[in-house]
Design a protein around this motif. Sequence first.
Motif, PDB file in Angstrom:
ATOM      1  N   VAL A 187      -9.932   9.942   1.806  1.00  0.00           N
ATOM      2  CA  VAL A 187     -10.270   8.998   0.736  1.00  0.00           C
ATOM      3  C   VAL A 187     -10.525   7.462   1.219  1.00  0.00           C
ATOM      4  O   VAL A 187     -11.571   6.816   0.648  1.00  0.00           O
ATOM      5  N   LEU A 215      -8.030  -0.629  -3.495  1.00  0.00           N
ATOM      6  CA  LEU A 215      -7.668   0.139  -4.568  1.00  0.00           C
ATOM      7  C   LEU A 215      -7.416   1.784  -3.948  1.00  0.00           C
ATOM      8  O   LEU A 215      -6.588   2.255  -4.415  1.00  0.00           O
ATOM      9  N   ASP A 216      -8.431   2.337  -3.309  1.00  0.00           N
ATOM     10  CA  ASP A 216      -8.024   3.510  -2.475  1.00  0.00           C
ATOM     11  C   ASP A 216      -6.649   3.389  -1.795  1.00  0.00           C
ATOM     12  O   ASP A 216      -6.232   4.556  -1.525  1.00  0.00           O
ATOM     13  N   ILE A 217      -6.505   2.482  -1.368  1.00  0.00           N
ATOM     14  CA  ILE A 217      -5.304   2.349  -0.144  1.00  0.00           C
ATOM     15  C   ILE A 217      -3.981   1.916  -0.855  1.00  0.00           C
ATOM     16  O   ILE A 217      -2.992   2.776  -0.717  1.00  0.00           O
ATOM     17  N   TYR A 218      -4.033   1.070  -1.959  1.00  0.00           N
ATOM     18  CA  TYR A 218      -2.872   0.491  -2.555  1.00  0.00           C
ATOM     19  C   TYR A 218      -2.503   1.102  -3.857  1.00  0.00           C
ATOM     20  O   TYR A 218      -1.665   1.167  -4.147  1.00  0.00           O
ATOM     21  N   GLY A 219      -3.181   2.019  -4.380  1.00  0.00           N
ATOM     22  CA  GLY A 219      -3.048   2.870  -5.565  1.00  0.00           C
ATOM     23  C   GLY A 219      -3.602   2.068  -6.903  1.00  0.00           C
ATOM     24  O   GLY A 219      -4.293   0.830  -6.749  1.00  0.00           O
ATOM     25  N   PRO A 260       0.734  -1.220  -0.099  1.00  0.00           N
ATOM     26  CA  PRO A 260       0.024   0.022   0.014  1.00  0.00           C
ATOM     27  C   PRO A 260       0.752   1.167   0.073  1.00  0.00           C
ATOM     28  O   PRO A 260       1.972   1.105   0.518  1.00  0.00           O
ATOM     29  N   ARG A 261       0.280   2.279  -0.649  1.00  0.00           N
ATOM     30  CA  ARG A 261       1.244   3.546  -0.726  1.00  0.00           C
ATOM     31  C   ARG A 261       0.995   4.310   0.856  1.00  0.00           C
ATOM     32  O   ARG A 261      -0.137   4.181   1.435  1.00  0.00           O
ATOM     33  N   ALA A 267     -11.231   8.295  -6.802  1.00  0.00           N
ATOM     34  CA  ALA A 267     -11.724   7.740  -5.846  1.00  0.00           C
ATOM     35  C   ALA A 267     -12.965   7.811  -5.204  1.00  0.00           C
ATOM     36  O   ALA A 267     -13.385   7.504  -4.222  1.00  0.00           O
TER      37      ALA A 267
END
Lengths: 351, 153, 558
Positions: free
Chosen positions: C543, C301-305, A316-317, C197
């Motif tokens: 987000v 998806l929101d966290i990992y990109g 994760p980012r 997002a």
Amino acid sequence: MTLLPQKIADVIGIDSVFVDIFAAIIGAGLVGTLILIQSALAGPWAKRKITAAFTDRISVNKFGPLGVGIIIPDAVRLISKELIVPEGVDRPAWDIAPIILASSALLGFAVIPMGSLGPVNFQLADPEVGLVFVFAVASIASIALVMAGYASNNKYSFLGGLRAVAQNLAYEIPLIVVGISVVLFSGSLRTSEIVAAQQETLFELGPLAIPSWFAILNPFAFFLFLVANMAEVGRNPFDIPEAPTEIVAGHQTEYSSVYFVLLYLGEFVHIFLGGAIVATVFLGGPAGPVLPGLVWFLIKIWAMFLLTQWLRSAVPRVRIDQLIEIGWKGLLVLAFFNLFLTAGLVGVFAA
Amino acid sequence: MLGILKGMATTMKHALDGETFTVKYPEEEPEVSPRFRGVHKFSQERCIWCRQCENVCPNDTIQIVMDDKRNGEQYNLHIGQCIYCRLCEEVCPVDAILLTQNFEFVGDTKDELAYNKEQLKNVPWYKDIDPLESREPDRSAWVGEGDGEVDYQ
Amino acid sequence: MSLEQPQRPDVGVTPDGELNYDELAELLDGHVIDREQHENAEGFVIRPDEVSTVLQTLKQEAGFDHLSLVTSQEYQDRYESIYHLKKYKDPTQELSLVVPTTRDDPVSQSAASVFDTADWHEREAYDLVGIEYEDHPDLRRILLPETWQGHPLSKDYNQDQPQIVPLREHADPMEHRTEVPEEQDTMFINIGPHHPATHGVLHLKTVLDGEQVVDVDPDVGYLHRCEEQMCQQSTYRHQIMPYPDRWDYISAGMLNEWSYARAAEDLADVDVPDYAQIIRTMSAEMSRIAAHLLAVGTFALDIYGDFTAIFMYAITDREKVQNLLEDLSGQRLMFNYFRLGGVAWDLPEPRAEFFENVRSFCEYIPERLEEYHNLLTSNELFQSRVIDTGVLPTDVAKDYGATGPVARGSGVDYDLRRDDPYGYYDELEFDVITDDGCDNFSRAYVRLEEMRQSARIIEQCVDLLEDWPEDERDIQANVPRTLKPEPDTEVYRAVEGAKGELGIYIRSDGTDKPARFKIRSPSYCNLQTLEVMAEGEYVPDMVAALGSLDIVLGEVDR
């Protein structure tokens, strides 16, 4: 070993300053083309294929073997798009930023020893301060990101630009400090000598001669360098200047068509430059058995590319404040610790 | 750190096992359930022009035109507007309108998707599935109509 | 449920847990003008200027801490707002507060001072029906554009009136663009309606201080499709059923259909055969798994990109559920499978094969959950991103009427499947997952674990269906083709949808179409809490909070 422009000049055979310049341009063109081919492979094709493999998909497979022909229609598609210039952009800066980004990353390859293919040694220049030059050139990119972010007249771009500065400041210093620890080993800033210092055999493991690559000598520094490098090239988990789910595409938001291609290309070249630095400093440059040096070098930078894609699929980012914290409170401290440790070790062995 | 490595190992496992989930669509036509609801097929021979389908349609997709002797003239169905709820098939007492498994239809304009009687008759079966056959066991379930009044228009 | 509250029985509850409406009326002492009978509860008619007093009393002393829905409607002679009250600890104890106002001066007191959730509900009532709420903190239009003329669900609304308002008659969005105040340390930024997002066309008007969110104001309504009005123009028997699929279109269609089926069956006194109830339960839980898979995937998806592997894995697994649902209902998203009094089809032939497919899917889900836990919850970077961010405290969650995984992630032990059983749930064994973390992590964790429970329920349903005697497989009760419920019957019924409590209010007027059809959309209520979660957080955390809320704009805007 003779450098590439020298070799070309020798082939031409006339001893004149103009021939030297001409040869230098030809050599630079050759190396540039080589790198651009890697990026062209990576961007439209390899990235898709690798991501598809991680996500249980097939991806492009219609045009050419394994779909590699997608590069041509993709290039046509990207370039033939309309260049949209948003209202209120800061014109010269907005135009220059993509060019700086793409060219600064390419510039770094000037001093990277890429090994030889047959009689030809792929290295353009070998100055005294090679390593410093690479780091300096690679960090010009952050100026381009700020320019792109600021000039786009878009709040998302602006946030992206700011994030890019914060990130680069936080990671450039640990990166260089870790780099210095390698210089302590090799005793030179010259890239060819750093590579040469890694040629010696460290120890024999049965029939295998383990070379004294700095990654093997000092895995701790190698790990720190990898992390800092990942942040430097702005890939997961440190891709926060782009962060598509947060700030749309950061500094790239307002770019389209050719400028977008340049930005994108710049990023890929940057990943490869990051890989090239890691290969040169820690993985023995072009060294490797059987295959020619250039091939080994390419394998190593592609391995770094693969690593970025692997991380992208599973890590994760981090958040901007966490990123700064990791950079200043974690990496920087560890980098200095590593530096002193290495200095101590080198001092002891030298004594 | 261990958790990150575990995550990375998981994705790498997926990358290396070589399994893909992609449907190679134009080359391999996907299997669809016999109950799948695609484009309608109309049978003029069966139709008794009772207009129940027109009546039940939730968004006025079906349009029936009759002459003054209540003989059917036109049967128009806008397959682009249809929500594929299958209520028309469900109320039809004679199976004159059926939803085939055919999902492959395109049109350049909306008007092209407004099918008339002839076009509806010519809708091909998908992979030769006759939906009526597969639905036979369930027929009785909804033919029983209860005690309420039937609302003919 | 917080433990600090003294465990005394609320006023108006008999020892065996039933509501005693007489005692409640006594408690309200003279405020109650009249009493109405609704199908689900009694309705107390009160004066429009006493709303907040009465609600305050009911909340404090009678324990009605859940304002489920505010319905507004117009009669020939009056406007009416109905406050549907429930209790989080026992949602079967219901009470409706009916607040009539005159047609000439439709002003009613706002409930927003007692229940935060009333804010948006009353804005919607003002927007669509035209009732004005006194003391409302922010009475603006919410679903329709600011420039809209008239209130579309009111009786004297002119449908033919052109709604195009030229820019010069409306505030010019470009006007203030260049006017930057001299000293400004915050930045206004529009997140959405086109943003990667926002999970659809959500528009967040955000004020940032650096990267920190100072204020966020969700602007919804971009996907408003008049679902309520469409249902009011359709017949009960057949025509309404296709539409619930289109509210929460993340393959949670079965759950949505059930909300309508439950309300309409109570309204028209339709009994559903047990066999059909089991099929319903099974298909609804499949829908829940599909919806939760997508929720977890997009949250990742929101966290990992961009396009992390987890999203694709979730989609791949969702595909498997969808194949099962396609076999069962004939469609992958817009099922239209439920009918009043049962379901449309029996199980597909050959039954043994279908059972085997479902069973292997149920065994597959726990395996996959291990992988999701490996990829998500056990990842340290993920933990550092989501733990203690987007905090929604328990009391605030209740006040905002949060339900579903959002409430359960805030430690509210509330699940209509268990607390207000319908279908076949009271015969089945499953756990209600709650987590006291109150943060983004808890909400994602609750969703993941709920999938395991859903798989358990499906397995039990399959066991029951397999052994069901062949001659008792009634999939539909005998329901008249034209349903005309008694005039002026009112019902409010809710089911546990994928996102929370999905309720339907129907008032009949003796025809075969509802006179008022109101949807209590869980996403709509849950989205209100975003403001609480996001304030003071960084943009990425906002987000993430939005992703953990798992809203579907089709359901928010209806």
